[in-house]
Enzyme design. Structure first.
Site, short mmCIF file in Angstrom:
data_model
loop_
_atom_site.label_atom_id
_atom_site.label_comp_id
_atom_site.label_asym_id
_atom_site.label_seq_id
_atom_site.Cartn_x
_atom_site.Cartn_y
_atom_site.Cartn_z
N LYS A 82 0.85 -1.13 -0.07
CA LYS A 82 -0.02 -0.03 0.04
C LYS A 82 0.84 1.21 0.10
O LYS A 82 0.62 2.29 -0.67
CB LYS A 82 -1.00 -0.16 1.28
N THR A 83 1.75 1.21 0.84
CA THR A 83 2.81 2.30 1.03
C THR A 83 3.61 2.47 -0.26
O THR A 83 3.70 3.84 -0.72
CB THR A 83 3.74 2.32 2.23
N THR B 16 -5.17 -1.44 7.25
CA THR B 16 -5.36 -2.69 7.24
C THR B 16 -6.75 -3.18 7.68
O THR B 16 -7.03 -4.24 7.91
CB THR B 16 -4.46 -3.23 8.34
N ARG C 149 6.52 -8.27 1.74
CA ARG C 149 7.50 -8.01 2.91
C ARG C 149 8.05 -9.15 3.57
O ARG C 149 9.10 -9.06 4.07
CB ARG C 149 6.50 -6.98 3.94
N ASP D 195 -1.13 6.86 6.92
CA ASP D 195 -1.07 5.44 6.91
C ASP D 195 -2.01 5.28 8.12
O ASP D 195 -2.25 5.99 8.89
CB ASP D 195 0.39 4.92 7.03
#
Length: 337
Positions: free
Chosen positions: A65-66, A159, A219, A110
């Protein structure tokens, strides 16, 4: 002089380790439907001479997302200011951020679901009309000042999209996009790219070994790659399949990506409660874990792999879970699943 050069080299390598994020659309693997939609949104806005509309990305942690927000900033050539929901505690914090934006800037928030409700109310007119309503004073003498804001694009990530209020969600006129888990093939491509950036030569079988244990998450894949590289470096070994297995076994990650907490959950469920059904509170207490950790961190991946099912009566281990842990599956369990 040599020490200075060595220090700079170490700093460069450390920076490289932290910047595995793609900087071009072509390097961003997966999430094709999101990339296609965002590309059209950005191109249309550019052709009209407008700024892109506000966008919300949601999905489990570690899916990119980032990274998407950074890519949008690169694509538009604009500065991106980064903050998070918990960091904006007061209305004044948000006012300070918004009034310091330059025209066309991107504001990335975020975990936006953790925004204070008072702050959220101030964000509505800022997103819709480009104005900031500030109340000065208290009681009968209080008055409202309306400040014009520079045009900006808000990109938010969360999230837990269910915790984002409906009025806030509806103001993301550019789109609300869900990031999906990656396939093993996509994860393998990500690891291959990262290994080149880290100067870590991986055999194909070793690459696939990391991919299948990475919980379908980039990740996690990059984390495993770094730890395997460290293991190989310290033990003076090549990054082959055998070395990868040794390194991941040391991290207590098995061949399908289960960690010690995942296995403990299934072992407690099967060994203490006969495979279920059992309630969340009971199994959390038996594991000495918080309920939120069990429900939000441990269970989703087990359900995704088909090792766990949530029945109306509680959690139930599947036949696949029994087989993976080496327990005998009871025939009576079939009626519960």
């Amino acid at each position: 002089m040599k020490n200075k050069e060595k220090t700079e080299e170490i700093a460069d390598n450390s920076f490289l380790d932290q910047t595995l994020r793609p900087t071009r659309w072509d390097d961003y693997i997966g999430q094709k439907h999101i990339k296609d939609n965002v590309k059209i949104l950005l191109r249309a806005a550019e052709e009209r001479g407008h700024i892109p509309e506000h966008i919300l990305f949601y999905g489990p942690p570690g899916l990119g997302k980032t990274t998407l927000a950074h890519l949008i900033a690169k694509e538009t050539g604009k500065q991106m200011k980064i903050t998070s929901g918990p960091a904006i505690e007061k209305v004044g914090d948000l006012a300070s951020i918004l009034t310091n934006l330059a025209p066309g800037d991107i504001l990335f928030i975020d975990e936006i679901h953790r925004l204070n409700k008072m702050v959220e109310e101030i964000l509505y007119p800022a997103m819709e009309s480009g104005v900031l309503d500030i109340i000065i004073g208290k009681g009968p003498s209080a008055r409202t000042i309306q400040l014009d804001l520079p045009p900006f694009t808000l990109i938010a990530a969360t999230t837990r999209v269910a915790l984002v209020s409906s009025p806030l969600r509806s103001r993301f006129s550019g789109g609300v996009f869900r990031l999906e888990f990656y396939s093993n093939e996509e994860i393998a491509k990500i690891i291959e790219r990262s290994s080149k950036l880290l100067n870590a030569e991986l055999e194909k079988e070793a690459l696939e070994e990391i991919a299948k244990r990475s919980r379908f998450t980039p990740r996690t894949a990059n984390y495993f790659l770094k730890r395997c590289r460290d293991f190989a470096q310290v033990h003076k070994k090549s990054l082959d399949k055998k070395t990868i297995k040794e390194a991941l076994n040391m991290l207590a990650v098995d061949e399908i990506g289960l960690n010690s907490s995942d296995r403990k959950f299934l072992e407690v469920l099967i060994d203490k409660f006969g495979g279920g059904p059992v309630g969340l509170k009971t199994i959390a207490a038996a594991m000495s874990e918080e309920e939120a950790t069990v429900e939000e961190v441990i269970e989703p991946y087990l359900i995704q792999l088909g090792l766990l099912e949530r029945s109306p009566r509680g959690r139930v281990a599947t036949n696949k879970a029994y087989e993976h842990l080496g327990f005998d599956f009871k025939k009576g369990q079939e009626e519960l699943i």
